[in-house]
Write a protein that holds these residues in place. Structure first.
Motif, PDB file in Angstrom:
ATOM      1  N   TYR A  58       0.928  -1.208  -0.076  1.00  0.00           N
ATOM      2  CA  TYR A  58       0.127   0.097  -0.214  1.00  0.00           C
ATOM      3  C   TYR A  58       0.985   0.965  -0.029  1.00  0.00           C
ATOM      4  CZ  TYR A  58      -4.473  -3.087   1.346  1.00  0.00           C
ATOM      5  OH  TYR A  58      -4.722  -3.396   1.140  1.00  0.00           O
ATOM      6  N   TYR A  79      -7.337 -13.965   7.312  1.00  0.00           N
ATOM      7  CA  TYR A  79      -8.275 -13.041   5.979  1.00  0.00           C
ATOM      8  C   TYR A  79      -8.041 -11.888   6.704  1.00  0.00           C
ATOM      9  CZ  TYR A  79     -10.031 -17.390   4.176  1.00  0.00           C
ATOM     10  OH  TYR A  79     -10.368 -18.322   3.763  1.00  0.00           O
ATOM     11  N   TYR A 134     -13.237  -3.103   9.584  1.00  0.00           N
ATOM     12  CA  TYR A 134     -12.581  -3.430  10.639  1.00  0.00           C
ATOM     13  C   TYR A 134     -12.214  -1.489  10.415  1.00  0.00           C
ATOM     14  CZ  TYR A 134     -10.889  -7.507   7.925  1.00  0.00           C
ATOM     15  OH  TYR A 134     -11.621  -8.557   6.822  1.00  0.00           O
ATOM     16  N   TYR A 147      -9.158   0.329  12.292  1.00  0.00           N
ATOM     17  CA  TYR A 147      -7.596   0.365  12.329  1.00  0.00           C
ATOM     18  C   TYR A 147      -6.892   1.733  13.246  1.00  0.00           C
ATOM     19  CZ  TYR A 147      -6.412  -4.003   9.562  1.00  0.00           C
ATOM     20  OH  TYR A 147      -6.220  -5.173   8.532  1.00  0.00           O
ATOM     21  N   GLY A 183       2.985   1.283  13.481  1.00  0.00           N
ATOM     22  CA  GLY A 183       2.305   1.203  12.264  1.00  0.00           C
ATOM     23  C   GLY A 183       0.558   0.882  11.813  1.00  0.00           C
ATOM     24  N   LEU A 184      -0.088   0.525  11.628  1.00  0.00           N
ATOM     25  CA  LEU A 184      -1.919   0.015  11.230  1.00  0.00           C
ATOM     26  C   LEU A 184      -2.394  -1.155  12.562  1.00  0.00           C
ATOM     27  CD1 LEU A 184      -3.109   0.296   7.638  1.00  0.00           C
ATOM     28  CD2 LEU A 184      -3.919   1.665  10.049  1.00  0.00           C
ATOM     29  N   LEU A 217      -4.935  -3.778  13.846  1.00  0.00           N
ATOM     30  CA  LEU A 217      -6.208  -3.769  14.073  1.00  0.00           C
ATOM     31  C   LEU A 217      -6.742  -3.905  15.406  1.00  0.00           C
ATOM     32  CD1 LEU A 217      -8.018  -4.944  12.281  1.00  0.00           C
ATOM     33  CD2 LEU A 217      -7.951  -7.266  13.366  1.00  0.00           C
ATOM     34  N   TYR A 276     -12.631  -6.230  14.198  1.00  0.00           N
ATOM     35  CA  TYR A 276     -13.343  -6.715  13.441  1.00  0.00           C
ATOM     36  C   TYR A 276     -14.859  -7.124  13.485  1.00  0.00           C
ATOM     37  CZ  TYR A 276     -11.982 -11.007  13.973  1.00  0.00           C
ATOM     38  OH  TYR A 276     -11.630 -12.561  14.694  1.00  0.00           O
ATOM     39  N   LEU A 310      -9.086   4.605  10.891  1.00  0.00           N
ATOM     40  CA  LEU A 310      -9.534   4.052   9.389  1.00  0.00           C
ATOM     41  C   LEU A 310     -10.763   2.757   9.769  1.00  0.00           C
ATOM     42  CD1 LEU A 310      -5.588   4.010   7.932  1.00  0.00           C
ATOM     43  CD2 LEU A 310      -7.881   5.408   7.223  1.00  0.00           C
ATOM     44  N   ARG A 359     -11.934  -5.540   0.149  1.00  0.00           N
ATOM     45  CA  ARG A 359     -12.125  -4.351  -1.924  1.00  0.00           C
ATOM     46  C   ARG A 359     -12.987  -5.610  -2.818  1.00  0.00           C
ATOM     47  NH1 ARG A 359      -9.436  -3.851  -6.980  1.00  0.00           N
ATOM     48  NH2 ARG A 359      -8.025  -5.473  -6.702  1.00  0.00           N
ATOM     49  N   TRP A 394     -10.219 -11.022  -3.947  1.00  0.00           N
ATOM     50  CA  TRP A 394     -10.254 -11.843  -1.970  1.00  0.00           C
ATOM     51  C   TRP A 394     -10.544 -10.645  -1.226  1.00  0.00           C
ATOM     52  CZ3 TRP A 394      -6.332 -16.224  -2.985  1.00  0.00           C
ATOM     53  CH2 TRP A 394      -6.293 -16.567  -4.113  1.00  0.00           C
ATOM     54  N   THR A 400      -9.140 -10.951   1.396  1.00  0.00           N
ATOM     55  CA  THR A 400      -8.272 -10.148   1.907  1.00  0.00           C
ATOM     56  C   THR A 400      -7.327  -8.849   2.200  1.00  0.00           C
ATOM     57  OG1 THR A 400      -6.248 -11.529   0.667  1.00  0.00           O
ATOM     58  CG2 THR A 400      -6.868 -12.448   3.049  1.00  0.00           C
ATOM     59  N   GLU A 401      -8.141  -8.503   1.030  1.00  0.00           N
ATOM     60  CA  GLU A 401      -7.528  -7.358  -0.030  1.00  0.00           C
ATOM     61  C   GLU A 401      -8.482  -6.247   0.998  1.00  0.00           C
ATOM     62  OE1 GLU A 401      -6.426  -8.024  -4.343  1.00  0.00           O
ATOM     63  OE2 GLU A 401      -7.539  -6.602  -3.782  1.00  0.00           O
ATOM     64  N   ALA A 402      -7.105  -4.983   1.507  1.00  0.00           N
ATOM     65  CA  ALA A 402      -8.283  -4.000   2.244  1.00  0.00           C
ATOM     66  C   ALA A 402      -8.760  -3.543   1.326  1.00  0.00           C
ATOM     67  CB  ALA A 402      -7.677  -3.301   3.468  1.00  0.00           C
ATOM     68  N   PHE A 403      -9.587  -2.464   1.703  1.00  0.00           N
ATOM     69  CA  PHE A 403      -9.679  -1.128   1.092  1.00  0.00           C
ATOM     70  C   PHE A 403     -10.691  -0.265   2.784  1.00  0.00           C
ATOM     71  CE2 PHE A 403     -11.602   1.808  -2.102  1.00  0.00           C
ATOM     72  CZ  PHE A 403     -12.817   2.579  -1.473  1.00  0.00           C
ATOM     73  N   PHE A 404      -9.657   1.486   2.539  1.00  0.00           N
ATOM     74  CA  PHE A 404      -9.967   2.100   3.005  1.00  0.00           C
ATOM     75  C   PHE A 404     -10.510   3.117   2.952  1.00  0.00           C
ATOM     76  CE2 PHE A 404      -6.869   0.165   6.558  1.00  0.00           C
ATOM     77  CZ  PHE A 404      -5.800  -0.422   5.497  1.00  0.00           C
ATOM     78  N   GLY A 405     -11.919   3.588   4.201  1.00  0.00           N
ATOM     79  CA  GLY A 405     -11.926   4.899   4.192  1.00  0.00           C
ATOM     80  C   GLY A 405     -10.937   6.665   4.299  1.00  0.00           C
TER      81      GLY A 405
END
Lengths: 110, 114
Positions: free
Chosen positions: A36, A96, B34, B36, B43-44, B46, B49, B90, B95, B99, B101-106
């Motif tokens: 990212y 995941y 999630y 974060y 770092g980010l 968690l 969730y 966040l 996404r 998959w 596992t692909e995180a999409f963020f606000g």
């Protein structure tokens, strides 16, 4: 505990050079790997994902994965000042849920 | 298209005050959600969730809590803020079309506790 390690930097490269960013992870069953980009004050945006050993290229970006060494890297060719940002490595396994590294700050100077 | 709305964008709160941050998702149904936190120089991390309405898992013990009253709504709360709660919060989900596992963020909420 799952860990993702990155050198915090900053990594400084001249414009037009190749920037090499590295990441190691602790969980051997990890299956998904991501890079990212995060500009200052902004949220992270996905630039690359890789799931199998080897190289994956997308434009100026190449992600490299070596599961045996638990190592993932990102190469940025022809670096531009607009590439200056923090690059976060993320790893996900059976749960995941991605675990993120602290990020590497990249500075591309003209 | 998939969108995550977070508000407010910035917030300055005194120590001991309550907190409520809201996240709503559009363009996807029944998403994993999630929360974060990104503290300065870190770092980010968690925090929580959720896999569905009313289902919350906490990753780190703290004075924060989360709730999911609706499928596309995720709320982060605190009864009494601490200085250490400062950070960039966040909301994320998988996404769309990728998959899980692909995180999409606000766009995030920057919280400063004073």
């Amino acid at each position: 505990q799952k860990e993702v390690e990155q050198n915090s930097g900053p990594l400084s490269v001249p414009e037009g050079a190749i920037a090499s960013l590295n990441c190691t992870y602790s969980d051997r069953v990890s299956q998904s790997f991501f890079w990212y980009r995060q500009y200052s004050g902004k949220s992270p945006e996905l630039i690359m994902s890789i799931y199998s050993n080897g190289d994956k290229e997308d434009g100026r970006f190449t992600a490299q994965l070596n599961k045996a060494s638990q190592y993932v890297s990102l190469l940025i060719r022809d670096s531009q000042p607009s590439d200056s940002a923090t690059y976060l490595c993320a790893v996900a396994g059976g749960s995941y849920i991605p675990t993120f590294g602290r990020g590497t700050s990249l500075i591309v100077h003209p | 298209s998939q969108t995550i709305h977070q508000w407010p964008a910035t917030l300055v709160q005194p120590v001991g005050s309550p907190l409520s941050l809201e996240c709503t998702v559009e363009g996807t149904s029944n998403p994993n959600l999630y929360w974060y936190r990104q503290a300065a120089g870190r770092g980010l991390q968690l925090l929580f969730y959720s896999v569905g309405i009313g289902q919350i898992s906490s990753e780190v013990p703290q004075n924060l809590s989360a709730s999911r009253p609706q499928d596309r709504q995720f709320i982060l709360s605190s009864k009494k803020l601490l200085l250490s709660d400062s950070g960039f919060y966040l909301c994320a989900c998988p996404r769309q079309g990728a998959w899980d596992t692909e995180a999409f963020f606000g766009q995030g909420t920057r919280l400063t506790v004073v």
